[in-house]
Design a protein around this motif. Structure first.
Motif, short mmCIF file in Angstrom:
data_model
loop_
_atom_site.label_atom_id
_atom_site.label_comp_id
_atom_site.label_asym_id
_atom_site.label_seq_id
_atom_site.Cartn_x
_atom_site.Cartn_y
_atom_site.Cartn_z
N GLU A 88 0.83 -1.16 -0.10
CA GLU A 88 -0.01 -0.06 -0.13
C GLU A 88 0.88 1.28 -0.11
O GLU A 88 1.82 1.43 1.07
N ILE A 89 0.46 2.33 -0.93
CA ILE A 89 1.56 3.51 -1.02
C ILE A 89 1.01 4.13 0.41
O ILE A 89 0.09 4.32 0.75
N ILE A 90 2.09 4.82 1.02
CA ILE A 90 2.09 5.73 2.28
C ILE A 90 2.99 6.82 2.01
O ILE A 90 3.82 6.82 1.00
N SER A 91 2.56 8.01 2.71
CA SER A 91 3.59 9.15 2.78
C SER A 91 4.39 8.87 4.00
O SER A 91 5.52 9.54 3.92
N ASP A 92 4.07 8.49 5.11
CA ASP A 92 4.59 8.25 6.15
C ASP A 92 3.90 7.35 6.98
O ASP A 92 2.42 7.17 6.97
N SER A 93 4.60 6.28 8.07
CA SER A 93 3.99 5.31 8.58
C SER A 93 4.93 4.86 9.55
O SER A 93 6.06 4.85 9.51
N GLN A 94 4.33 4.37 10.96
CA GLN A 94 5.08 3.72 11.95
C GLN A 94 5.35 2.33 11.34
O GLN A 94 4.43 1.83 10.59
N LEU A 95 6.61 1.90 11.60
CA LEU A 95 6.66 0.52 10.99
C LEU A 95 6.83 -0.55 12.18
O LEU A 95 7.15 -0.11 13.32
N LYS A 96 7.01 -1.86 11.84
CA LYS A 96 6.89 -2.85 12.62
C LYS A 96 7.73 -3.96 12.07
O LYS A 96 7.70 -4.19 10.96
N SER A 97 8.24 -4.88 12.98
CA SER A 97 8.97 -5.99 12.42
C SER A 97 8.24 -6.85 11.51
O SER A 97 6.93 -7.16 11.66
N GLY A 98 8.88 -7.20 10.32
CA GLY A 98 8.12 -7.97 9.28
C GLY A 98 7.62 -7.23 8.13
O GLY A 98 7.16 -7.82 7.27
N ASP A 99 7.44 -5.92 8.38
CA ASP A 99 7.02 -5.00 7.21
C ASP A 99 7.96 -5.33 6.19
O ASP A 99 9.06 -5.02 6.18
N LYS A 100 7.12 -5.17 4.94
CA LYS A 100 7.92 -5.13 3.57
C LYS A 100 7.92 -3.85 3.21
O LYS A 100 6.71 -3.30 3.16
N ILE A 101 8.95 -3.07 2.79
CA ILE A 101 8.94 -1.68 2.25
C ILE A 101 9.57 -1.97 0.54
O ILE A 101 10.40 -2.45 0.57
N GLN A 102 8.68 -1.24 -0.03
CA GLN A 102 8.93 -1.24 -1.53
C GLN A 102 9.47 0.12 -1.87
O GLN A 102 8.82 1.07 -1.71
N ILE A 103 10.73 0.57 -2.41
CA ILE A 103 11.17 1.87 -2.65
C ILE A 103 11.74 1.64 -3.87
O ILE A 103 12.98 0.83 -4.24
N GLY A 104 11.24 2.13 -4.90
CA GLY A 104 11.63 1.76 -6.29
C GLY A 104 11.37 0.21 -6.93
O GLY A 104 10.57 -0.26 -6.37
N LYS A 105 12.72 -0.37 -7.35
CA LYS A 105 12.69 -1.43 -7.50
C LYS A 105 13.18 -2.50 -6.39
O LYS A 105 13.23 -3.45 -6.31
N TYR A 106 13.42 -1.83 -5.39
CA TYR A 106 14.02 -2.31 -4.23
C TYR A 106 12.72 -2.77 -3.24
O TYR A 106 12.05 -2.09 -2.81
N LEU A 107 12.93 -3.99 -2.82
CA LEU A 107 11.98 -4.88 -1.90
C LEU A 107 12.82 -5.09 -0.66
O LEU A 107 13.75 -5.80 -0.55
N LEU A 108 12.26 -4.41 0.54
CA LEU A 108 13.25 -4.49 1.71
C LEU A 108 12.20 -5.11 2.82
O LEU A 108 11.09 -4.79 3.20
N LEU A 109 12.93 -5.77 3.82
CA LEU A 109 12.24 -6.41 5.04
C LEU A 109 12.95 -5.88 6.34
O LEU A 109 14.00 -5.87 6.50
N LEU A 110 12.09 -5.52 7.26
CA LEU A 110 12.48 -4.95 8.46
C LEU A 110 12.44 -5.82 9.45
O LEU A 110 11.32 -6.58 9.54
N THR A 111 13.54 -6.17 10.17
CA THR A 111 13.57 -7.05 11.22
C THR A 111 13.83 -6.56 12.59
O THR A 111 15.09 -5.91 12.62
N GLU A 112 13.11 -6.75 13.76
CA GLU A 112 13.45 -6.12 15.16
C GLU A 112 14.64 -7.25 15.51
O GLU A 112 14.47 -8.25 15.52
N VAL A 113 15.68 -6.79 16.12
CA VAL A 113 16.64 -7.25 16.86
C VAL A 113 16.18 -7.64 18.32
O VAL A 113 16.02 -6.71 19.18
N LYS A 114 15.86 -8.79 18.58
CA LYS A 114 15.36 -9.05 19.98
C LYS A 114 16.58 -9.28 20.83
O LYS A 114 17.74 -10.13 20.62
N LYS A 115 16.53 -8.90 22.13
CA LYS A 115 17.81 -8.93 22.91
C LYS A 115 17.51 -9.84 24.27
O LYS A 115 16.31 -10.15 24.45
#
Length: 115
Positions: A88-115
């Motif tokens: 879904e297209i967004i202008s700004d958003s809070q992220l969480k672990s597991g979110d997939k972010i598409q910027i141009g042709k790049y697909l990125l995965l965000l993962t939280e580091v648990k301590k």
């Protein structure tokens, strides 16, 4: 790239523990992951950015990623092609672990580091 955004397989001796890992998922591109600590990161194709995504589909200063222990937020810098969060297209958003972010042709995965 600065020391906080070096790929995980880097031999750098930077000792700050990451809060999140941002991983490039595109199959046809070389695999990359960035260690994210508590700070702001500029994302774009310009060499002035902390996270460089070098492709014409990415604006020179595409987005700002703001990281803290409590939350992580992404903000579009009026880019040409926008940012997609979980398809879904967004202008700004809070992220969480597991979110997939598409910027141009790049697909990125965000993962939280648990301590």
């Amino acid at each position: 790239m600065d020391n906080e955004t070096t790929p995980l397989d880097s031999s750098s001796s930077y000792a700050v523990e990451p809060v999140y890992i941002l991983s490039l998922l595109n199959n046809e591109l070389m695999s990359f992951s960035w260690k994210l600590i508590n700070k702001d990161y500029n994302i774009g194709r310009s060499s002035e950015n902390n996270i460089i995504l070098d492709d014409i589909t990415v604006s020179r200063k595409h987005a700002l990623l703001s990281v803290s222990n409590e939350n992580i937020k992404i903000i579009d810098n009026n880019s040409t092609n926008g940012i997609y969060l979980n398809n879904e297209i967004i202008s700004d958003s809070q992220l969480k672990s597991g979110d997939k972010i598409q910027i141009g042709k790049y697909l990125l995965l965000l993962t939280e580091v648990k301590k």
